[in-house]
Design an enzyme around this catalytic site. Sequence first.
Site, PDB file in Angstrom:
ATOM      1  CG  HIS A 153       4.050  -6.510  11.696  1.00 50.85           C
ATOM      2  ND1 HIS A 153       4.449  -5.238  11.999  1.00 50.85           N
ATOM      3  CD2 HIS A 153       3.896  -6.545  10.340  1.00 50.85           C
ATOM      4  CE1 HIS A 153       4.533  -4.525  10.892  1.00 50.85           C
ATOM      5  NE2 HIS A 153       4.201  -5.301   9.874  1.00 50.85           N
ATOM      6  CD  GLU A 180      -5.662   3.144   6.980  1.00 55.12           C
ATOM      7  OE1 GLU A 180      -6.456   3.088   6.043  1.00 55.12           O
ATOM      8  OE2 GLU A 180      -4.469   2.828   6.888  1.00 55.12           O
ATOM      9  CD  GLU A 208     -10.524  -0.115  -0.473  1.00 51.83           C
ATOM     10  OE1 GLU A 208     -11.054  -0.046   0.627  1.00 51.83           O
ATOM     11  OE2 GLU A 208      -9.609  -0.904  -0.752  1.00 51.83           O
ATOM     12  CB  THR A 260      -0.901   0.034   1.255  1.00 51.62           C
ATOM     13  OG1 THR A 260      -0.082   0.346   2.382  1.00 51.62           O
ATOM     14  CG2 THR A 260      -1.599  -1.289   1.501  1.00 51.62           C
ATOM     15  CB  CYS A 261       0.226   4.851  -0.147  1.00 51.03           C
ATOM     16  SG  CYS A 261      -1.129   4.948   1.006  1.00 51.03           S
ATOM     17  CG  ASN A 262       0.803   4.688   5.043  1.00 46.89           C
ATOM     18  OD1 ASN A 262       1.543   5.619   4.764  1.00 46.89           O
ATOM     19  ND2 ASN A 262      -0.399   4.856   5.526  1.00 46.89           N
TER      20      ASN A 262
END
Lengths: 425, 319
Positions: free
Chosen positions: A102, A117, A196, A50-52
């Site tokens: 984790h 989120e 999304e 993902t972006c993170n």
Amino acid sequence: MNVQVVYCNHQSANLSIRERLAFPNKDVLTRAYEELRSRFPQSEHVVVSTCNRVELYIAQEDPDDAPTHAQLAEFFADFHQVPIVEFFDDLLECQGPQAVRHLFEVASSLDSMVLGESQIVNQIKAAYEFSMETNANGPLTNTLFQRAIEVSKRVRTETKLSEGKVSIASVAVGEFGKSIFSKFDDKTVLILGAGEMALETLTYLKGEGVKRILVCNRSLDRAQKLAEEYDGQARSWEDLDACLSQADVIVSTTGASQPVITASKFREIRRKTGPRPTFILDLGAPRDFESGVGEIDDGVFLYDIDDLEATCERNRQRRTVEIAKARAIIDEETTRFMQDVYHKATGPIVKRLREHWHDISRQELEILYRKLPDLGDREREVIEKSIYRIVNKLLHPPLETLRDEARQGPPHGMIATLKRLFHLD
Amino acid sequence: MVAPPGKSYHSPTSIVSQLTNLPSILPVAMQLSNVTLFCFFASYVSAFALELTQFLRRSHVMRWAAVVFTAAGLVAQTIYLTVRSQQADLPPLLGSAHDWLLVSAWLLVVLYLSVQAWNRDLSLGVFCLPLVLILVGASRFVRNIPNPRLGQFYWWGMVHASFWVFGILGVLLALIFSIMYLVQHNRLKHKQAELPALHLLSLERLSRINWWLIVVSVPLLTLGMITGLWMAHQSGGGALPVSLANITFVADAVIWVTMALLFGWLLTAHHPAGRTVAIRTILACTFLLAVFLVMNVLAPDGIHGSSPRSKSVSEETAA
């Protein structure tokens, strides 16, 4: 059985590293799974990109088959053509219960930049489903990811983590967008990409009163679908320049491997539009806008995902009580999951022990029936039940001890002892 | 002003003198006249210091304390202006440059407190209070003797002073909002999170407010100039004629031309960048403030009044 994860996320590595190690679309991901299968054939794999974060979950029946940290780093380096020295220190690793904890923290958004989120759990579901489609996963990762989704649901239900600003869009617009524009109902919003993230951003902006929405995507069909849902207008990728010149707010979430808007291209557009304020939110990883775009003139305000870090950290500090509650749930679920895994590891030995002892009892019964041929069905049934109970009662103490041992950790010693004691090899 | 037969107008001074005859009210009146410029200057300094503590540690108590100190300063300043007005038998607007500056500062404080009541989170104090302190501090050094020519132009003087004071107030506010714009712009360009102690309006709103302030204040200054010219023309045949070559008049004209240039550029520029508008506004407003203060502090005498020293010198010369 072994579970491990290697990852770099927004806490360990900055976006410039993450975007180079990312798997931005399904084509890249399919190739990655093929490569992983050829390198580590005994392992199950699930990639979450993902972006993170970029995370690779690996599981094996035999811990001896587990790849080393260096081997996994080598995979990233070879696959992305990035020198290993540039990211080796940013690539972290967890094994066993830490790896499980984790994943549970990631799925519950505790590890997210924006605490609470909801998007991350969908991203994890999507990653898991795609690994199933490509047969990269296996029984252990199936159980792990299904449990992670359940844990995420439990954290959401039992804590207040998902209250307040809980999307990247809400943080970005709240922190920066609203400091640029006082209202959004007279602004033109351009969405690049139709994934999304675009959907979530549009939902938030619609709530802020945005009326004019342009959706521009390489696939016009997907753009039309998204535009229809939000009363917007779909535009083909060829109209990109015209869309950029009209937009006051640009949200970019494409899965492109290279920046789609270069500084020179945007400079040309700004020459025509003048230096009017334009808020650009680049949520792509890799980024969709060249960093030079933000320097073109005083009216361009360009933000990427890492620029939201300080605000998110401030929000996080305000919600320490809820974080503690969520961590307690995750600790409990991790312990339970590991017990289930260890218990599952004792399954084959328990099965074999039961089969072995019942085989012996059946053999002895046959001998008995041959010696006492006059026994009726009723008597035989009573004797069989008694023998069955005796075997079970004899099996109970060792199996209970094995179960207790499995609660503490992998019962490798106990399994070896049972095998030796009862000649189960 | 002549009173109709059988009736008499009570000037504020006469009312005060009647009131001071009442022994029960005497101590109160004496206390009011004891309010000095230092009282409200100290209040505003305290309020500003309390506003600054917000940057170290956010506290609602300190925030409220700052508002209370500002309000206390405002009350003291109101009393000071009222007492001065009663003593001079003139409204503050027709007093000296000293009164003008104090009225401008007073209006700024009223606006600041009103905005705080409307939006408590807005960090206006750190921008507004320093300007208030500059105005109050500068008033200590400017002419404080009323204009001797006022008798013949009482109403024209009121109109002229109102236009100038409100015009300058608009310019001061434009200066504050432009500084706020630059601070906000700098934060957004450097991608920094908002400091809780420095909550500002959006760039769009700051830019719009700034535009309107310039657009409104420049016509007010223009009208102030026109009424000033008219009064100068009318004074030509009187005992105390005003020369247009007077340094104060020339300085005011320069201020007006600067603001008119900014006004013209603002209305005709095609897509001006908000930051450029803010910088030009700050330059023009700082120039206005600097010229205005320097002229009033340095010029020994002017068309708007005189300092006690210059007055005594002129009296000695006349004697």
